[in-house]
Scaffold this active site. Structure first.
Site, PDB file in Angstrom:
ATOM      1  N   GLY A  98       0.760  -1.246   0.000  1.00 15.01           N
ATOM      2  CA  GLY A  98       0.000   0.000   0.000  1.00 15.01           C
ATOM      3  C   GLY A  98       0.786   1.288   0.000  1.00 15.01           C
TER       4      GLY A  98
ATOM      5  N   GLU B  68       3.796  -6.804   1.583  1.00 15.15           N
ATOM      6  CA  GLU B  68       3.355  -7.126   0.217  1.00 15.15           C
ATOM      7  C   GLU B  68       3.330  -5.891  -0.684  1.00 15.15           C
ATOM      8  OE1 GLU B  68       0.012 -10.479   1.459  1.00 15.15           O
ATOM      9  OE2 GLU B  68      -0.603  -8.419   1.150  1.00 15.15           O
TER      10      GLU B  68
ATOM     11  N   ARG C 192       2.806  -1.477  -5.923  1.00 19.74           N
ATOM     12  CA  ARG C 192       3.079  -0.209  -6.576  1.00 19.74           C
ATOM     13  C   ARG C 192       4.468   0.355  -6.260  1.00 19.74           C
ATOM     14  NH1 ARG C 192      -0.944   3.326  -7.923  1.00 19.74           N
ATOM     15  NH2 ARG C 192      -2.310   2.256  -6.458  1.00 19.74           N
TER      16      ARG C 192
ATOM     17  N   ARG D  71      -5.659   4.122 -15.343  1.00 19.20           N
ATOM     18  CA  ARG D  71      -5.626   4.825 -14.058  1.00 19.20           C
ATOM     19  C   ARG D  71      -6.176   6.249 -14.109  1.00 19.20           C
ATOM     20  NH1 ARG D  71      -1.767   6.017 -11.405  1.00 19.20           N
ATOM     21  NH2 ARG D  71      -2.614   5.511  -9.369  1.00 19.20           N
TER      22      ARG D  71
ATOM     23  N   TYR E 175      -9.250   6.258 -11.663  1.00 16.58           N
ATOM     24  CA  TYR E 175      -8.976   6.836 -10.337  1.00 16.58           C
ATOM     25  C   TYR E 175      -8.696   8.328 -10.406  1.00 16.58           C
ATOM     26  CZ  TYR E 175      -7.680   1.890  -9.591  1.00 16.58           C
ATOM     27  OH  TYR E 175      -7.646   0.528  -9.533  1.00 16.58           O
TER      28      TYR E 175
ATOM     29  N   CYS F  26     -13.015   5.254 -28.377  1.00 18.33           N
ATOM     30  CA  CYS F  26     -14.260   5.950 -28.712  1.00 18.33           C
ATOM     31  C   CYS F  26     -15.076   6.249 -27.453  1.00 18.33           C
ATOM     32  CB  CYS F  26     -15.069   5.086 -29.678  1.00 18.33           C
ATOM     33  SG  CYS F  26     -16.581   5.878 -30.200  1.00 18.33           S
TER      34      CYS F  26
HETATM   35  C1  LIG Z   1      -3.074  -4.941  -4.131  1.00 22.84           C
HETATM   36  C2  LIG Z   1      -2.594  -5.600  -2.926  1.00 22.84           C
HETATM   37  C3  LIG Z   1      -1.298  -5.361  -2.470  1.00 22.84           C
HETATM   38  C4  LIG Z   1      -0.371  -4.360  -3.113  1.00 22.84           C
HETATM   39  O1  LIG Z   1      -0.807  -3.039  -2.984  1.00 22.84           O
HETATM   40  P1  LIG Z   1       0.125  -1.843  -3.473  1.00 22.84           P
HETATM   41  O2  LIG Z   1      -0.653  -0.627  -3.161  1.00 22.84           O
HETATM   42  O3  LIG Z   1       0.345  -2.008  -4.930  1.00 22.84           O
HETATM   43  O4  LIG Z   1       1.393  -1.920  -2.697  1.00 22.84           O
HETATM   44  C5  LIG Z   1      -0.855  -6.071  -1.368  1.00 22.84           C
HETATM   45  N1  LIG Z   1      -1.667  -6.961  -0.736  1.00 22.84           N
HETATM   46  C6  LIG Z   1      -2.927  -7.197  -1.140  1.00 22.84           C
HETATM   47  C7  LIG Z   1      -3.748  -8.181  -0.417  1.00 22.84           C
HETATM   48  C8  LIG Z   1      -3.433  -6.515  -2.234  1.00 22.84           C
HETATM   49  O5  LIG Z   1      -4.688  -6.729  -2.626  1.00 22.84           O
END
Ligand SMILES: *Cc1c(COP(=O)(O)O)cnc(C)c1O
Length: 430
Positions: free
Chosen positions: A243, A285, A288, A323, A327, A354
């Site tokens: 995140g 995890e 981005r 994106r 968003y 289009c």
């Molecule tokens: C999408 C996602 C991530 C990665 O999020 P980023 O914002 O790209 O770092 C990590 N864990 C889970 C469960 C996700 O759905």
């Protein structure tokens, strides 16, 4: 405009990994995604080193949905990365890339029986999103004579400052089990015969530029881990999700890097686990923040039109980069062969789709642009190609990977034959 170290300007030409973008566009055609592998690996090492200096056992799982190209997953696998996978497809790509099963977490709020079977077959830990899913997994594992390793996905009920479509830890979000119900969920898991609670998992959202929500989430997670320890459950891993955001607006926006992130969360987990006398692995995890700034999308200008606005019509639209439309995201755009030429016009960059809304960037001050020019859209490595479509029957473009100054295709461009390859003619039409 400030540029990350893998991008440069040589006689006003934009370079990536030391190579001029215009020569890449000439050689491989446009539109074209170009990714610097070494940038991704440097970011991965930043995460691993920063967390590893503050916590004894660390695993960085790449969130494969950010960019699912096999070459990128392979490059990360070689570094020792694990992967967060959100579908059977991502799971199979991660295995094909050589990521060992014990470094994978199968995430998702809506897994099918087939998904669950695949996870159990490969002994991959499953992030369980509901009690319904837990009991289905118990049945699936039982029918296969196996034990499934699980982590519950915690909904920490945090309001996170990001786009509402990518805030995943709100109390109202579709993801996870409310944090106050988590201990009873583990109690249910203990009552199962074919389930072993192996970890705990959360993920609060994406493109988060403030560290406070990550600290809060780590606190919530540690409190739950303490409750679980009291129930006699000792976990193998605590997974804080991904995140972390990146500064899409160069020069005006700043973002904490992996080191600041690690300094915010790792001490909370270290202190908490030490006081409990447990030593689970710390998992994160990132998606981005590993891959977003590694990539530029090169587009050729088809035409320029003075109308209500000054429109620059390029050959990539929301079919290749959704994106901005999905968003309302901002991406820096530069004239690839005149990066530091003086801005003389205000342009709105539009794609070939289009749809009135097919706008990649509005009202940008740029040097004068004409048909045939090349523009580069920056920071397109995350949720760029991976969210692309074939809308308007446009074959998807090629992707090039650069390593050590050498560019190579990591995906060829699709052709119209690829569009029709999966189509079938019903008998009454043949
Ligand atoms: C999408 C996602 C991530 C990665 O999020 P980023 O914002 O790209 O770092 C990590 N864990 C889970 C469960 C996700 O759905």
């Amino acid at each position: 405009m400030t540029l990350p170290p893998h991008l440069g300007i040589r006689e006003s030409h934009l370079t990536i990994g030391g190579i001029e973008c215009s020569s890449l566009a000439d050689r491989f055609g446009t539109p074209l995604y170009v990714t610097d592998q070494d940038r991704i690996i440097a970011k991965y090492r930043d995460y691993h080193t920063a967390l590893g200096s503050l916590y004894p056992k660390v695993q960085v799982l790449y969130a494969a949905k950010a960019n699912g190209n096999l070459a990128i997953i392979k490059a990360l696998a070689r570094e020792g990365a694990g992967a967060d996978v959100f579908s059977s497809g991502e799971l199979q790509l991660a295995l094909a890339a050589g990521i060992p099963c014990e470094k994978l977490l199968f995430n998702g709020s809506s897994k099918s029986q087939r998904d669950l079977r695949l996870a159990v077959e490969h002994d991959i830990a499953v992030s369980v999103d509901s009690l319904d899913e837990l009991f289905q997994l118990e049945q699936v594992a039982g029918s296969m004579g196996r034990t499934a390793r699980i982590a519950f996905r915690v909904n920490p009920a945090l309001d996170v400052p990001t786009h509402p479509k990518i805030a995943t830890g709100l109390a109202t979000s579709k993801f996870g089990i409310a944090h106050n119900l988590i201990p009873s969920a583990y109690r249910e898991a203990l009552g199962c015969t074919h389930i072993r609670p192996a970890g705990i998992h959360c993920h609060i959202g994406s493109q988060i530029l403030d560290l406070e929500p990550f600290r809060k989430a780590a606190d919530v997670m540690m409190r739950i881990v303490a409750d679980l320890a009291g129930m006699g459950i000792e976990l193998d891993f605590i997974d804080l999700g991904g995140g972390l955001g990146i500064p899409y607006r160069h020069g005006t926006e700043t973002a904490p890097g992996p080191a600041e992130y690690a300094a915010a969360v790792a001490p909370i987990i270290k202190k908490g686990t030490e006081s409990l006398g447990i030593d689970p692995e710390l998992w994160v995890e990132p998606g981005r923040s590993l891959v977003a700034d590694s990539t530029v999308l090169l587009c050729r200008v088809n035409s320029v039109k003075k109308a209500h606005k000054n429109f620059v019509n390029v050959d990539a639209g929301f079919n290749l980069l959704v994106r901005p439309v999905m968003y309302n995201s901002y991406h820096e755009i530069v004239l690839a062969h005149g990066v530091n030429h003086i801005p003389e016009e205000t342009y709105t960059i539009t794609g070939p789709i289009c749809e009135t809304g097919d706008i990649l960037a509005s009202d940008r001050h740029l040097p004068r642009i004409k048909a045939g020019d090349l523009v580069a859209i920056l920071d397109t490595g995350a949720y760029g190609f991976s969210m692309s479509s074939q809308y308007n029957s446009r074959p998807r473009c090629a992707e090039v990977l650069i390593h050590d100054g050498t560019p190579a295709l990591m995906r060829r461009a699709e052709t119209v034959d690829d569009l029709t390859a999966t189509m079938r003619t019903p008998p009454w039409l043949s």
